[in-house]
Design an enzyme around this catalytic site. Structure first.
Site, short mmCIF file in Angstrom:
data_model
loop_
_atom_site.label_atom_id
_atom_site.label_comp_id
_atom_site.label_asym_id
_atom_site.label_seq_id
_atom_site.Cartn_x
_atom_site.Cartn_y
_atom_site.Cartn_z
N ARG A 67 0.65 -0.97 0.14
CA ARG A 67 -0.14 0.21 0.44
C ARG A 67 0.57 1.06 0.10
O ARG A 67 0.70 2.16 1.04
CB ARG A 67 -0.72 0.00 1.30
N ASP A 203 10.42 -23.02 5.72
CA ASP A 203 10.92 -22.85 6.56
C ASP A 203 12.22 -22.54 6.90
O ASP A 203 12.95 -23.27 6.20
CB ASP A 203 11.49 -23.89 7.66
N HIS A 204 13.34 -21.26 7.00
CA HIS A 204 14.40 -21.08 6.49
C HIS A 204 15.31 -22.05 6.80
O HIS A 204 16.12 -21.76 6.85
CB HIS A 204 14.49 -18.88 6.64
N LYS A 208 19.90 -23.45 4.99
CA LYS A 208 20.61 -23.65 5.99
C LYS A 208 21.52 -24.34 5.24
O LYS A 208 21.13 -25.40 5.48
CB LYS A 208 20.56 -23.13 7.64
N GLU A 242 18.62 -17.11 21.52
CA GLU A 242 18.76 -16.04 21.11
C GLU A 242 19.53 -15.08 22.10
O GLU A 242 18.74 -15.38 23.10
CB GLU A 242 17.48 -15.20 20.20
N HIS A 266 11.20 -24.70 13.22
CA HIS A 266 12.28 -24.91 13.22
C HIS A 266 13.03 -26.54 13.78
O HIS A 266 13.52 -26.71 13.72
CB HIS A 266 13.25 -23.91 13.53
N LYS A 364 13.92 -16.52 24.29
CA LYS A 364 14.89 -14.53 23.83
C LYS A 364 15.92 -14.75 25.36
O LYS A 364 15.39 -15.15 26.56
CB LYS A 364 13.56 -13.77 23.44
#
Ligand SMILES: NC(=O)c1ccc[n+]([C@@H]2O[C@H](COP(=O)([O-])OP(=O)(O)OC[C@H]3O[C@@H](n4cnc5c(N)ncnc54)[C@H](OP(=O)(O)O)[C@@H]3O)[C@@H](O)[C@H]2O)c1
Length: 512
Positions: A67, A203-204, A208, A242, A266, A364
């Site tokens: 947009r 699923d990135h 890898k 993380e 993952h 995290k």
């Protein structure tokens, strides 16, 4: 005359031919949500990196949809800035110029029928002007609630179907549903529009190199697989830690949490690759068959209260900086029960893995950013050495380091130099950066190219997604009804209950 290699009677030559880069045929990519974070940081740079590596066809075209009142030139400028900032490979003006000739922008809301008609015209024009051949992938990099709307709009405006000579594919970001029922609903909507083989769920992690290396390590070698079972393995730990908090993503994260955001996709994919049987070949169908079989064999522990843990980071210090707790983050309700940390114990009910726990954890604001799979072996059944001399000997372990410092570590005991028979743990390392000169492509580069090539090996199929939700749903339901997440200090390794969970089994978490 048929050339020798095409006849297949020169194996060496055939092997070399297979090493040639796989280059996409005539095609284009439409990105919905092109102004978003993912698009700027990952997708636009990946498109450029692919072009720079010579893997895109000369007439490749990129259409952005969002947009904004942008002309094609404004869009090109945004892509240019994103590429300069985030691309992996060096900027080359001649590559950029050729690529940018194929950029188009279509402004519009997802509900706007005229915008989709404009998109259709744009695609037809590109086919004529740049030879894209009607082959287009539609990348839905949009908030998940819009997945059905966009898919249905594509159907309504005749954009979702290819012809005998051309293809149309849909690429769908995560999260794919928020539980089993919603994932099934979404699969139904998507499959009413696209054939299952034309749907690519991202699923990135599967893009890898290190994740693909799990299969190489296991099935291209002889020395690991004989040990890869309940006779030798004590347990497996899969960690995605993380060190950052939720940043500005409160709207997305709160109510979803760590287990849905990371374990459902993952970590369960990593579990499947680590635990599955050898596929009959390395093609999508054979891989899915084996992954699905092992996911179906996953068993939840009976007492979920004892074998699952969730947490929220509390205020603390990280990297020399004072950081906020989860409940103090902007946009988070002070009574939120969302898990910013989750740990679960799973077992796999089959002959290879019976009795071997798989511990999965993610969170995290943990001690450090790291993703790894640690296969921890049983202790030697008998030790002829003095116990005092083996005090510092731990269990053998094979650790697949997914990120950062991609590689593999093997930990085993070795004699300490000296007059006594003291034995201590040592490690043997393989590091991608040291063994190979070329740097690994970004996951999104690999996955985008696979979409254009129609290669589905690295994309979870709908049955896998549904099976993963089947594993997670009872845990989420239990958490909904019982207690709340335990607070842990930012920068530490998670809630005390997670340590206690392993201690009850006589084990402890690795501190990577
Ligand atoms: N960011 C990540 O690292 C990451 C990681 C994993 C998965 N994902 C997934 O990837 C997808 C995109 O994430 P993101 O972080 O890039 O999201 P984002 O920054 O919120 O971007 C959303 C995009 O959707 C567009 N949009 C929203 N509502 C629209 C509407 N009604 N009509 C037209 N366009 C609309 C926005 O365009 P406007 O410019 O028009 O607002 C924007 O381009 C999501 O499914 C997310 O779950 C993201």
């Amino acid at each position: 005359m048929i050339p020798m290699s095409a006849r297949g009677d020169n194996p060496l030559r055939d092997a070399q031919d297979r090493r040639l880069p796989r280059i996409a045929g005539p095609s284009g990519l439409v990105i919905f949500g092109v102004t978003g974070d993912l698009s700027r940081k990952k997708l636009m740079p990946a498109v450029y990196d692919l072009a720079n590596r010579g893997l895109l066809p000369p007439g490749f075209s990129l259409v952005g949809f969002a947009r904004r009142d942008w002309a094609d030139e404004d869009f090109a400028q945004v892509v240019h800035d994103a590429v300069k900032e985030h691309a992996r490979t060096p900027f080359r003006e001649e590559v950029w110029q050729q690529l940018a000739e194929g950029f188009r922008f279509v402004p519009g809301e997802f509900s706007d029928h005229q915008a989709f008609e404009n998109l259709k015209t744009t695609i037809q024009d590109l086919d004529k002007a740049r030879g894209t051949g009607g082959n287009f992938a539609f990348y839905l990099s949009v908030p998940p609630k819009f997945f059905p709307t966009v898919v249905e709009q594509l159907k309504k405006h005749g954009l979702s179907e290819g012809t005998e000579d051309s293809w149309r594919r849909a690429v769908i970001e995560k999260p794919f549903g928020h539980d089993l029922a919603s994932a099934q609903d979404l699969n139904q909507v998507v499959h009413q529009v696209f054939r299952p083989s034309d749907v690519f769920r991202i699923d990135h992690y599967l893009g890898k190199e290190t994740v693909q290396n799990i299969l190489a390590l296991r099935f291209a070698n002889t020395m690991f697989e004989p040990l890869w079972n309940r006779s030798y393995v004590d347990h497996v730990q899969i960690t995605m830690a993380e060190d950052i908090g939720i940043g500005g993503r409160a709207g997305y994260y709160d109510g979803i949490g760590a287990a849905r955001d990371v374990i459902q996709n993952h970590l369960l994919q990593l579990l499947a690759l680590t635990a599955m049987e050898e596929p009959s070949s390395f093609d999508a169908k054979a891989l899915v068959t084996e992954k699905l079989k092992v996911l179906k064999a996953v068993k939840l522990p009976r007492e979920l209260g004892k074998h699952t843990v969730r947490g929220q980071y509390a205020h603390g210090w990280q990297g020399g900086e004072e950081v906020l707790g989860y409940l103090e983050e902007e946009g988070i309700d002070s009574g939120s029960r969302t898990d910013a940390y989750a740990a679960i114990k799973l077992e796999i009910d089959n002959r290879r893995w019976a009795g071997v726990p798989f511990y999965l954890r993610t969170g995290k604001r943990l001690g450090r950013r790291v993703t790894e799979i640690a296969v921890v072996f049983q202790r030697a059944p008998h030790s002829p050495f003095d116990t005092a001399e083996t005090q510092e000997l731990g269990q053998n372990a094979l650790v697949i380091r997914v990120q950062p410092d991609e590689g593999v570590t093997i930990r085993f005991g070795s004699k300490v130099p000296g007059t006594s028979m003291e034995i201590r743990d040592v490690t043997m390392d393989f590091a991608y950066g040291e063994s190979f000169t070329e740097s690994s492509p970004e996951a999104y580069e690999r996955l985008l190219l696979d979409v254009l090539l129609g290669d589905a090996n690295l994309f979870p199929r709908h049955q896998e997604v549904e099976q993963s939700w089947r594993i997670l749903d009872p845990i989420e339901a239990y958490w909904d009804k019982h207690g709340k997440p335990e607070q842990y200090t930012a920068g530490t390794w998670g809630p005390r209950a997670a340590d206690e969970m392993l201690a009850r089994d006589g084990r402890s978490w690795r501190r990577p």
